[in-house]
Design a protein around this motif. Sequence first.
Motif, mmCIF file in Angstrom:
data_model
loop_
_atom_site.group_PDB
_atom_site.id
_atom_site.type_symbol
_atom_site.label_atom_id
_atom_site.label_comp_id
_atom_site.label_asym_id
_atom_site.label_seq_id
_atom_site.Cartn_x
_atom_site.Cartn_y
_atom_site.Cartn_z
ATOM 1 N N LEU A 398 6.215 86.914 91.555
ATOM 2 C CA LEU A 398 7.226 85.839 91.238
ATOM 3 C C LEU A 398 6.637 84.377 91.492
ATOM 4 N N SER A 399 5.376 84.236 91.946
ATOM 5 C CA SER A 399 4.930 83.101 91.938
ATOM 6 C C SER A 399 5.153 81.995 90.724
ATOM 7 N N ASP A 400 4.938 82.319 89.414
ATOM 8 C CA ASP A 400 5.100 81.429 88.394
ATOM 9 C C ASP A 400 6.625 81.470 87.873
ATOM 10 N N ALA A 401 7.117 80.242 87.972
ATOM 11 C CA ALA A 401 8.703 80.141 87.401
ATOM 12 C C ALA A 401 8.628 80.359 85.859
ATOM 13 N N THR A 402 7.597 80.029 85.220
ATOM 14 C CA THR A 402 7.669 80.092 83.916
ATOM 15 C C THR A 402 7.700 81.375 83.117
ATOM 16 N N THR A 403 7.319 82.461 83.865
ATOM 17 C CA THR A 403 7.445 83.877 83.476
ATOM 18 C C THR A 403 8.312 84.599 83.734
ATOM 19 N N VAL A 404 9.484 83.965 84.719
ATOM 20 C CA VAL A 404 10.923 84.533 85.009
ATOM 21 C C VAL A 404 11.855 83.723 84.630
ATOM 22 N N ALA A 405 11.580 82.757 83.725
ATOM 23 C CA ALA A 405 12.655 82.114 83.295
ATOM 24 C C ALA A 405 13.575 82.719 82.309
ATOM 25 N N ILE A 406 14.932 82.579 82.452
ATOM 26 C CA ILE A 406 16.050 83.144 81.609
ATOM 27 C C ILE A 406 16.393 82.331 80.639
ATOM 28 N N THR A 407 16.423 82.407 79.369
ATOM 29 C CA THR A 407 16.982 81.575 78.227
ATOM 30 C C THR A 407 18.508 81.673 78.450
ATOM 31 N N PRO A 408 19.176 80.762 78.313
ATOM 32 C CA PRO A 408 20.795 80.999 78.043
ATOM 33 C C PRO A 408 21.153 81.337 76.809
ATOM 34 N N GLY A 409 22.219 82.128 76.711
ATOM 35 C CA GLY A 409 22.560 82.661 75.354
ATOM 36 C C GLY A 409 22.008 83.978 75.084
ATOM 37 N N THR A 410 21.496 84.624 75.983
ATOM 38 C CA THR A 410 21.018 85.907 75.908
ATOM 39 C C THR A 410 22.029 86.957 75.034
ATOM 40 N N PRO A 411 21.694 87.580 74.251
ATOM 41 C CA PRO A 411 22.557 88.493 73.407
ATOM 42 C C PRO A 411 23.191 89.623 74.646
ATOM 43 N N GLU A 412 24.733 90.103 74.359
ATOM 44 C CA GLU A 412 25.114 90.987 75.279
ATOM 45 C C GLU A 412 24.421 92.256 75.236
ATOM 46 N N ILE A 413 23.703 92.901 74.081
ATOM 47 C CA ILE A 413 23.086 93.900 74.168
ATOM 48 C C ILE A 413 21.852 93.941 74.966
ATOM 49 N N MET A 414 21.285 92.973 75.176
ATOM 50 C CA MET A 414 20.163 92.808 76.191
ATOM 51 C C MET A 414 20.679 92.948 77.500
ATOM 52 N N VAL A 415 21.840 92.343 77.850
ATOM 53 C CA VAL A 415 22.292 92.360 79.319
ATOM 54 C C VAL A 415 22.749 93.997 79.629
ATOM 55 N N GLN A 416 23.417 94.326 78.429
ATOM 56 C CA GLN A 416 23.490 95.926 78.784
ATOM 57 C C GLN A 416 22.335 96.655 78.989
ATOM 58 N N ILE A 417 21.400 96.617 78.210
ATOM 59 C CA ILE A 417 19.977 97.473 78.156
ATOM 60 C C ILE A 417 19.629 96.961 79.875
ATOM 61 N N ALA A 418 19.634 95.879 80.134
ATOM 62 C CA ALA A 418 19.122 95.449 81.534
ATOM 63 C C ALA A 418 19.963 95.925 82.670
ATOM 64 N N GLU A 419 20.982 96.071 82.391
ATOM 65 C CA GLU A 419 22.144 97.023 83.375
ATOM 66 C C GLU A 419 21.549 98.207 83.373
ATOM 67 N N TYR A 420 21.663 98.933 82.362
ATOM 68 C CA TYR A 420 21.220 100.348 82.319
ATOM 69 C C TYR A 420 19.870 100.559 82.893
ATOM 70 N N ILE A 421 18.737 99.787 82.757
ATOM 71 C CA ILE A 421 17.430 99.821 83.601
ATOM 72 C C ILE A 421 17.552 99.716 84.996
ATOM 73 N N THR A 422 18.564 98.777 85.340
ATOM 74 C CA THR A 422 18.624 98.435 86.844
ATOM 75 C C THR A 422 19.503 99.626 87.530
ATOM 76 N N LEU A 546 23.995 104.036 76.161
ATOM 77 C CA LEU A 546 24.659 102.778 76.740
ATOM 78 C C LEU A 546 26.003 103.191 76.956
ATOM 79 N N GLU A 547 26.594 103.927 76.075
ATOM 80 C CA GLU A 547 28.311 104.175 76.182
ATOM 81 C C GLU A 547 28.351 105.287 77.270
ATOM 82 N N GLN A 548 27.322 106.388 77.323
ATOM 83 C CA GLN A 548 27.436 107.146 78.380
ATOM 84 C C GLN A 548 27.137 106.636 79.806
#
Length: 718
Positions: A398-422, A546-548
């Motif tokens: 995590l030493s480079d902030a550029t490679t972990v920067a999150i862009t605002p306005g991420t679609p909800e489907i991406m957030v759902q997939i990220a929650e599933y992976i986590t 995702l529904e499951q």
Amino acid sequence: MSGANPDQRRQRRARYRLRIAAVAACLTLMCLVAGTVAARVYHGRMLLLLVAGAAFAAFAIGFALRNKPSFLAPGASATGLAAYLLGAIALTSDGTDPLGATAVDALVNAVPRTLTALIPVEPMPDTVVVPVFLTWLAATLSCEFAIRYGRTLLGCLPPTLLYGAGLYLVGPNADAGPLYAIVYCVLAAVALAVTAAPPERRPDRDATVDGETPSRTPALMGAVVTTTVLVAAVAVLGPAAARLVTTSPGDPREYVEPPQLTDIDLNPLVRIAEWAKFPEQELFKADTSDDAWMRLAVLTEYDGTTWQSTGDFRTAGTVVPGAGEATYSADVEIIELGGKLVPAPADPAGVTDLPIAVNLYTKCLLTPDGLATGTSFHVDSALVGNDPAGAESARPDLSDATTVAITPGTPEIMVQIAEYITATYETPYERAQGLADFLSQHYSFDAEAPSGHDLPALGFFLGSPVTAGGQRGTSEHFASAYAVIARLVGLPSRVVVGFDVPSGASTVTAAQGQAWPEIAFDGPGWVRFDPMPAAGVAPIPPEDTLEQMEEETPSPEEAEGGGGEAEDFNDEALEQDGDFNEEAGSEDAGIPRWVWYALAALLLACVPLALKARRALRRRRRLRKGTPAERIAGAWAEVLAEAGRAGVKVPAHANAEEAAVRLGALEADVGALPRLVNAAAFAPGAVSKADADAATALVAPFSRTIRHQVNWVRRFLT
């Protein structure tokens, strides 16, 4: 020559010629040392040899014509410079272009290409012209000033300016070189010590020299003293002065515009869609020593619209700085690739037969003139391969902030997939591989999918139903979606555009062009992951998985153990006479409120004690510390302070007698204290320890006498 026989004149002439030859040698070596300063950032010894040749050749021309008419030297020197530059260009050229065209290009672009070249600078026609030209010019001017006109000190100026120019060109890109400075100072000291005679006293021009042969002792002593002082100054004061410098020298490369990318190179991901539609298009031929993924672009910055590369491209020679030992090689011939970005394996170590610029952040290559059909080159690489085994237990880098920067306005489907992976995976590597498996199992490849990797396009790709055209795309969509979701999971990511090139000789087609994501791990570095679906495998609708997950995920009440029969805190039957929330809060509070009140009261009670202690320490210091005169002054200060507490103020300008009159209102005796105060003030050495003891002994009775006259508030507090 009067006053000297022929033997003496010949000896004097020989000594003069030896002296002038020593001056010429010193100045020539000074020009060489000054040119060598810049050669420290060049690769190999080619520039050092060219600079040395320029210094000796220029000085030789000027020295040979020192007794000829002055207009001959500039013309001869300019002719020699032109011939020498042409030879240097021919010596460093690769021979692919005509010598005339190469020379014109080198002369026109010498300054910007020298300043934009990466360190170490490769000696090429356009990077050797400037140092060779400046060295020749410095040597010519130095010879004219010192040898023709006999002004040795002025002759030291051109090589000194060349020395400064070399330091400026090097900037912060090389270690300090004190040895160069010491050698340069020694040569200057010797040249000044054996300086040549003025023109009217030159024996080699048959000028008359009167008088006896001057003694050489002052010159020798001057040389020794001057050299010793200069060497000592550089050796002793140099490191001390260096420690005072807190900033790095400026780098001139920062002010020169680097090579620019074309439109198709600024956003190379858009080329994926074209390659997917025309998979048979031949892009380039490659003859490689092993299987490898050859990269075209590495994209690390994402603004929600496009992926872009971090850092600028800087001109480089055949050697790429910072690379390891070459273990992979490839010969490439361009067919229809186009653009300026050069296909090369990870961590290229060297490129021949093609002028290149390098992005030191991503190690991608660019050719300023662009790729054309028939362009061929050879590339060596310290090939960096995937190390999944090492990444399985590694933490994300995590030493480079550029490679972990999150862009605002991420679609909800991406957030759902990220929650599933986590929720499904635990370690960083498992989450990275799990995300690749999720995309490959739930989405399909479609060569006809429209290009686009902005957030709306990725949201459509991931979340829209198949009937509407969603859930299918090219590697552009898979790699971009993976990289954005990986950052939501907490994994540093980037997107790479390149080609899957097999070992041996082959023709790389558009079907081998692909985009893929990479994750940075602490230790293994960047590891490639493949989110592309396998051929012939039907995808699982992502909404089912995702529904499951939502059904299996317990509610907050269930997670806390309440289950479906948890008490309803809004039920009126549970309400009590008191405030339920206040009771809950009092039970959960760590420290009762009354404790804070008690602490506040205790602090207030300590204030008078602190003031009294301060007053007692001040009285002790005044009455017991210092000389007798200081103790008497301290006793008088205590008396005045006690009087002030009782309401009698003594002005600062009042003397001891006037103050004693005012203190009489308190009906307290100060005895001989005013007299001792005057004695201590005007004759401090006349008062004794006994006088000081007598003065301090009056303070306590005075305080006790007036205590009843002090306001009770002051008496309580102080």
